[in-house]
Design a protein around this motif. Structure first.
Motif, PDB file in Angstrom:
ATOM      1  N   THR A 256       0.844  -1.192   0.000  1.00 29.21           N
ATOM      2  CA  THR A 256       0.000   0.000   0.000  1.00 29.21           C
ATOM      3  C   THR A 256       0.884   1.249   0.000  1.00 29.21           C
ATOM      4  OG1 THR A 256      -1.774  -1.146   1.176  1.00 29.21           O
ATOM      5  CG2 THR A 256      -1.807   1.260   1.202  1.00 29.21           C
ATOM      6  N   LEU A 257       0.669   2.126  -0.974  1.00 25.46           N
ATOM      7  CA  LEU A 257       1.449   3.350  -1.104  1.00 25.46           C
ATOM      8  C   LEU A 257       0.622   4.538  -0.631  1.00 25.46           C
ATOM      9  CD1 LEU A 257       2.970   2.870  -4.683  1.00 25.46           C
ATOM     10  CD2 LEU A 257       3.863   2.053  -2.494  1.00 25.46           C
ATOM     11  N   THR A 258       1.303   5.506  -0.050  1.00 22.22           N
ATOM     12  CA  THR A 258       0.689   6.791   0.276  1.00 22.22           C
ATOM     13  C   THR A 258       1.159   7.817  -0.753  1.00 22.22           C
ATOM     14  OG1 THR A 258       2.516   7.288   1.787  1.00 22.22           O
ATOM     15  CG2 THR A 258       0.544   6.256   2.725  1.00 22.22           C
ATOM     16  N   SER A 259       0.709   9.052  -0.634  1.00 22.66           N
ATOM     17  CA  SER A 259       1.108  10.075  -1.590  1.00 22.66           C
ATOM     18  C   SER A 259       2.628  10.245  -1.565  1.00 22.66           C
ATOM     19  CB  SER A 259       0.435  11.409  -1.249  1.00 22.66           C
ATOM     20  OG  SER A 259      -0.968  11.314  -1.399  1.00 22.66           O
TER      21      SER A 259
ATOM     22  N   TYR B  99       0.634  -2.236  -7.348  1.00 25.64           N
ATOM     23  CA  TYR B  99       0.709  -1.424  -6.140  1.00 25.64           C
ATOM     24  C   TYR B  99      -0.737  -1.140  -5.670  1.00 25.64           C
ATOM     25  CZ  TYR B  99       5.055  -0.570  -8.667  1.00 25.64           C
ATOM     26  OH  TYR B  99       6.207  -0.734  -9.393  1.00 25.64           O
ATOM     27  N   ARG B 100      -0.885  -0.815  -4.397  1.00 25.94           N
ATOM     28  CA  ARG B 100      -2.224  -0.520  -3.863  1.00 25.94           C
ATOM     29  C   ARG B 100      -2.237   0.876  -3.265  1.00 25.94           C
ATOM     30  NH1 ARG B 100      -4.867  -5.925  -2.018  1.00 25.94           N
ATOM     31  NH2 ARG B 100      -6.157  -4.646  -0.669  1.00 25.94           N
TER      32      ARG B 100
ATOM     33  N   THR C  89     -10.164  -4.551  -6.162  1.00 25.62           N
ATOM     34  CA  THR C  89      -9.546  -5.780  -5.666  1.00 25.62           C
ATOM     35  C   THR C  89     -10.162  -7.018  -6.311  1.00 25.62           C
ATOM     36  OG1 THR C  89     -11.077  -5.696  -3.787  1.00 25.62           O
ATOM     37  CG2 THR C  89      -8.866  -4.783  -3.462  1.00 25.62           C
ATOM     38  N   LYS C  90     -11.332  -6.833  -6.954  1.00 23.70           N
ATOM     39  CA  LYS C  90     -11.970  -7.946  -7.680  1.00 23.70           C
ATOM     40  C   LYS C  90     -11.662  -7.903  -9.165  1.00 23.70           C
ATOM     41  CE  LYS C  90     -15.771  -8.356  -4.375  1.00 23.70           C
ATOM     42  NZ  LYS C  90     -17.246  -8.339  -4.177  1.00 23.70           N
TER      43      LYS C  90
ATOM     44  N   ALA D 205     -12.157   3.249   3.518  1.00 29.98           N
ATOM     45  CA  ALA D 205     -11.355   3.476   2.309  1.00 29.98           C
ATOM     46  C   ALA D 205     -11.474   2.296   1.363  1.00 29.98           C
ATOM     47  CB  ALA D 205      -9.899   3.705   2.687  1.00 29.98           C
ATOM     48  N   GLU D 206     -11.419   2.598   0.082  1.00 31.88           N
ATOM     49  CA  GLU D 206     -11.423   1.561  -0.950  1.00 31.88           C
ATOM     50  C   GLU D 206      -9.991   1.309  -1.394  1.00 31.88           C
ATOM     51  OE1 GLU D 206     -12.967   0.837  -5.565  1.00 31.88           O
ATOM     52  OE2 GLU D 206     -13.222   2.792  -4.574  1.00 31.88           O
ATOM     53  N   SER D 207      -9.612   0.047  -1.432  1.00 30.78           N
ATOM     54  CA  SER D 207      -8.279  -0.306  -1.921  1.00 30.78           C
ATOM     55  C   SER D 207      -8.308  -0.369  -3.445  1.00 30.78           C
ATOM     56  CB  SER D 207      -7.826  -1.649  -1.350  1.00 30.78           C
ATOM     57  OG  SER D 207      -7.463  -1.525   0.003  1.00 30.78           O
TER      58      SER D 207
END
Length: 424
Positions: A249-252, A267-268, A302-303, A343-345
């Motif tokens: 999971t990446l942030t800004s 990447y997520r 994610t689907k 939050a949506e991944s």
């Protein structure tokens, strides 16, 4: 008497506490400043060919020494500078020994100009040109710290220590993701040397410059040292996964990675309702590749349902190709139905269609930079997601209605004119 001794002891303890309280923050600030200080390692070729007298009537070595003295005088105080040599100590003919001939002449750190100049004055053209081994050592000299890191290589010849290709060495250094840039300067270069030094620079996002005069050498090295002092954003190294489920999971921020030919990286990013995801990716060809290539950036759930994509194509005229996308997530209107903070991944998939030219190594993979920014979304995110028209849908609807009414009116007028014509 006892009271006075206790009073003195209390005063001493108080002073010690105050001193410690002041000293600790000062030390912490100093350590932080040192960690963020920009670092430059000047890597100078001192091989036998530097004796040639073809730079403004003097030898290449003499021109380099004069240029170094002027650079040392002009180096900004905040820059930690070091000097490493290659080919400076072994004058013999044993190739194995000559290819190990690299040494740190002045360590990377706070600059003592007098000491550094004295060290440069001792240099004399001597031996081989082990560019590859010297680059590896120069990169080790710059380890640690979070500031910018730059190697400035000055050479007048090609590497003499094959099969260790200095261009491959530069790619390996870039693949470590430590944000190190290598700039190269060729003294009176020939075509083959120019090609090799250009490849070294391109592998790390640096620059190559041909040098014919001493003033050019001084000016260019000064520019590169000053550039190291400029504040820049250093990409964070990240390793993409082979599937969405395994992605980090990446942030800004700005990230760097490597992607091999025929590979895809995942990447997520977490996006909350009312936020907008903005992402872009750039893939660089740091070696010979076949023309006609492209890059694809997809945002999927994610689907594995595609949300939006960005793609770009190239035909061999540029070494870098980029694309981007935007995904605004609409706010939840009924707060009772779902959690507003949920939050949506979103999974980001990066693929490219580069293919290596014949005989080109495929590892490490091609360098890529990915930018992620999660910001507050527009007032009505659902409108923006509709083919990028936003509130332009209202205008489009009005135009369709006006066009329909105009068509009906024109048809009625045409029929009326035909009826009048027949009557007459």
């Amino acid at each position: 008497m006892i009271t006075r001794q206790r009073l003195k002891a209390g005063v001493f303890v108080l002073l010690a506490v105050l001193t410690a309280g002041i000293a600790v923050p000062t030390t912490a600030v100093a350590d932080e400043t040192t960690a963020l200080a920009p670092k430059v390692n000047l890597l100078l070729d001192v091989s036998g060919s530097m004796r040639a007298k073809d730079i403004d009537g003097q030898s290449r070595m003499a021109a380099a020494k004069q240029a170094f003295n002027e650079v040392l005088d002009a180096t900004p105080e905040e820059v930690q500078l070091g000097i490493r040599t290659l080919g400076a100590n072994y004058p013999g003919d044993d190739r194995k020994t000559g290819c190990k001939d690299t040494a740190q002449l002045y360590p990377v750190g706070p600059l003592d100009r007098t000491e550094a100049k004295a060290a440069v004055a001792t240099l004399a053209p001597t031996g081989w040109t082990p560019i590859g081994p010297a680059l590896l050592k120069a990169a080790d000299d710059l380890e640690g710290g979070e500031g910018t890191k730059r190697i400035v290589l000055i050479s007048d010849g090609e590497d003499t220590c094959a099969p260790l290709d200095p261009c491959e060495v530069a790619r390996e250094i870039a693949a470590k993701g430590i944000g190190l840039t290598i700039d190269t300067l060729g003294l009176v270069p020939n075509a083959k040397m120019r090609l090799q030094l250009s490849c070294i620079a391109e592998a790390t996002g640096g620059s190559y410059t041909s040098i014919e005069h001493r003033d050019e050498l001084t000016d260019r090295v000064n520019q590169l040292v000053d550039r190291a002092a400029d504040p820049v954003v250093v990409p964070k190294a990240v390793e993409g996964a082979g599937a969405c489920a395994d992605a980090k999971t990446l942030t800004s921020g700005l990230y760097t990675d490597r992607e091999e030919f025929g590979q895809e990286r995942w990447y997520r990013v977490d996006v909350k309702p009312g936020q907008e995801l903005r992402a872009s990716v750039s893939v660089a060809a740091d070696r010979d590749v076949n023309p006609d290539y492209g890059v694809l950036l997809r945002a999927v759930t994610t689907k594995n349902r595609e949300i939006v994509r960005g793609e770009a194509a190239g035909n061999g005229r540029t070494d870098v190709i980029s694309t981007g996308l935007r995904y605004p997530k609409a706010e939840i209107e009924d707060a009772d139905e779902a959690d507003e903070d949920a939050a949506e991944s979103v999974c980001l998939q990066v693929t490219h269609s580069y293919s290596p030219a014949s005989g080109v190594k495929t590892t490490p993979g091609l360098p890529l930079e990915i930018t992620v920014d999660v910001v507050d979304g527009p007032d009505r995110a659902a409108d923006v997601a509709s083919f990028g028209l936003g509130r332009g849908w209202w205008l489009l609807g009005v135009l369709v209605l006006v066009g329909f009414l105009a068509g009906v009116l024109w048809g009625w007028l045409s029929r009326w004119r035909v009826a009048v014509w027949r009557t007459n």
